[in-house]
Design a protein around this motif. Structure first.
Motif, PDB file in Angstrom:
ATOM      1  N   ASP A  10       0.811  -1.220   0.000  1.00  0.00           N
ATOM      2  CA  ASP A  10       0.000   0.000   0.000  1.00  0.00           C
ATOM      3  C   ASP A  10       0.845   1.271   0.000  1.00  0.00           C
ATOM      4  O   ASP A  10       0.358   2.347   0.352  1.00  0.00           O
ATOM      5  CB  ASP A  10      -0.948   0.004   1.205  1.00  0.00           C
ATOM      6  N   GLU A  56     -17.087  -2.266   3.249  1.00  0.00           N
ATOM      7  CA  GLU A  56     -15.849  -2.280   2.452  1.00  0.00           C
ATOM      8  C   GLU A  56     -14.614  -2.358   3.331  1.00  0.00           C
ATOM      9  O   GLU A  56     -13.488  -2.276   2.837  1.00  0.00           O
ATOM     10  CB  GLU A  56     -15.774  -1.038   1.567  1.00  0.00           C
ATOM     11  N   HIS A  61     -10.731  -6.723   1.636  1.00  0.00           N
ATOM     12  CA  HIS A  61     -11.076  -5.580   0.795  1.00  0.00           C
ATOM     13  C   HIS A  61      -9.892  -4.631   0.663  1.00  0.00           C
ATOM     14  O   HIS A  61      -9.686  -4.027  -0.402  1.00  0.00           O
ATOM     15  CB  HIS A  61     -12.296  -4.848   1.370  1.00  0.00           C
ATOM     16  N   GLU A  64      -7.641  -6.040  -1.936  1.00  0.00           N
ATOM     17  CA  GLU A  64      -8.216  -5.859  -3.268  1.00  0.00           C
ATOM     18  C   GLU A  64      -8.064  -4.412  -3.740  1.00  0.00           C
ATOM     19  O   GLU A  64      -7.847  -4.155  -4.929  1.00  0.00           O
ATOM     20  CB  GLU A  64      -9.684  -6.280  -3.255  1.00  0.00           C
ATOM     21  N   ARG A  65      -8.128  -3.463  -2.802  1.00  0.00           N
ATOM     22  CA  ARG A  65      -7.930  -2.058  -3.173  1.00  0.00           C
ATOM     23  C   ARG A  65      -6.482  -1.799  -3.585  1.00  0.00           C
ATOM     24  O   ARG A  65      -6.224  -0.999  -4.488  1.00  0.00           O
ATOM     25  CB  ARG A  65      -8.335  -1.144  -2.006  1.00  0.00           C
ATOM     26  N   ALA A  69      -5.611  -0.271  -7.244  1.00  0.00           N
ATOM     27  CA  ALA A  69      -4.834   0.955  -7.446  1.00  0.00           C
ATOM     28  C   ALA A  69      -3.622   0.694  -8.336  1.00  0.00           C
ATOM     29  O   ALA A  69      -3.295   1.502  -9.211  1.00  0.00           O
ATOM     30  CB  ALA A  69      -4.391   1.512  -6.094  1.00  0.00           C
TER      31      ALA A  69
END
Length: 269
Positions: A10, A56, A61, A64-65, A69
């Motif tokens: 991330d 969410e 989740h 998955e984000r 991205a």
């Protein structure tokens, strides 16, 4: 077709890695695989949102984000390449090392690589640099293809794979290739003989070649030579991270401190 594989988390650093990997996949006309290791199932951690939390929420989740991205960033950089994603349930190093067996290139960001804890305890990028089955590129900072390419040459007898990677990248980005010859005994490194250079010039006639002899500590000398480069290419003789750290590996030094992306090529003795 073997893909270019990029590992993401991330962090902004991993999105820079995605940009580099997408560009490289386009240059090679190869597909891109974006991988985010999903370690939480193996630890028995609840994956869904907490009671009363938005639907969410939760680790799955969030994972998955991360992939979404990265996918959007790759498609923006190289809209014409084939892109797929993977969410293996294991730790990042294990997942990426497994994928390296079929990959053209393995790409990661530099998050945490400059920290003392990462150096001593083993970061993902440092482990991949020592153990991956394909070339590994560690991306530090925003991506640019402008700037010369530097190849660190310690021994011309062991430089075939390293030079092949460096020449191909320089040719695909229309950049000058600097062959930086390093020596571990404090004296300037010897250049490649004309006979060896002639073969590379024949294979890559569009690449302008500059030979440069470096003195001093090899890692520091290479980092100075590559301070304004678009890519630094180095070889690694170590096949385990601990061995590389104990023996003062040049590749490990530049992975942790170089300002440009670093490509590490395993050199077989």
């Amino acid at each position: 077709m073997s893909p270019v594989v990029v590992g993401v988390d991330d962090s902004e650093e991993s999105l820079w890695a995605v940009e580099w990997a997408a560009g490289e996949a386009a240059r090679r006309r190869q597909p891109l695989l974006i991988l985010h290791a999903f370690i939480w199932p193996g630890l028995g951690v609840p994956l869904g949102p907490a009671p009363g939390a938005p639907p969410e929420g939760g680790f799955r989740h969030a994972a998955e984000r991360v992939l979404a991205a990265a996918l959007a960033r790759a498609q923006k950089v190289a809209p014409d390449i084939e892109v797929s994603t993977d969410l293996p349930e294991t730790d990042p190093a294990t997942a990426l090392l497994h994928r390296s067996q079929q990959a053209e290139v393995l790409v990661v960001g530099s998050r945490g690589l400059g920290e003392i804890g990462g150096l001593l305890l083993g970061s993902v990028g440092a482990r991949l640099a020592a153990e991956a089955s394909c070339p590994v590129v560690v991306v530090r900072g925003p991506v640019t293809t402008h700037g010369h390419v530097v190849a660190g040459i310690a021994d011309q007898r062991e430089s075939e794979a390293l030079l092949a990677f460096a020449f191909a990248y320089a040719a695909s980005t229309a950049n000058v290739l600097v062959l930086a010859h390093v020596s571990t005994n404090g004296s300037p490194g010897p250049g490649l003989p004309d006979s060896a250079l002639a073969l590379w010039r024949e294979r890559f006639p569009a690449v302008a070649i500059v030979q440069q002899s470096l003195t001093g500590h090899p890692g520091k000398a290479l980092m100075r030579a590559a301070s304004e480069a678009s890519l630094l290419v180095v070889g690694s003789h170590h096949h385990h991270e601990l061995s590389a750290l104990m023996h003062g590996s040049v590749s490990q030094a530049v992975v942790h401190h170089a300002t440009c992306p670093v490509a590490i090529i395993q050199v077989r003795r």
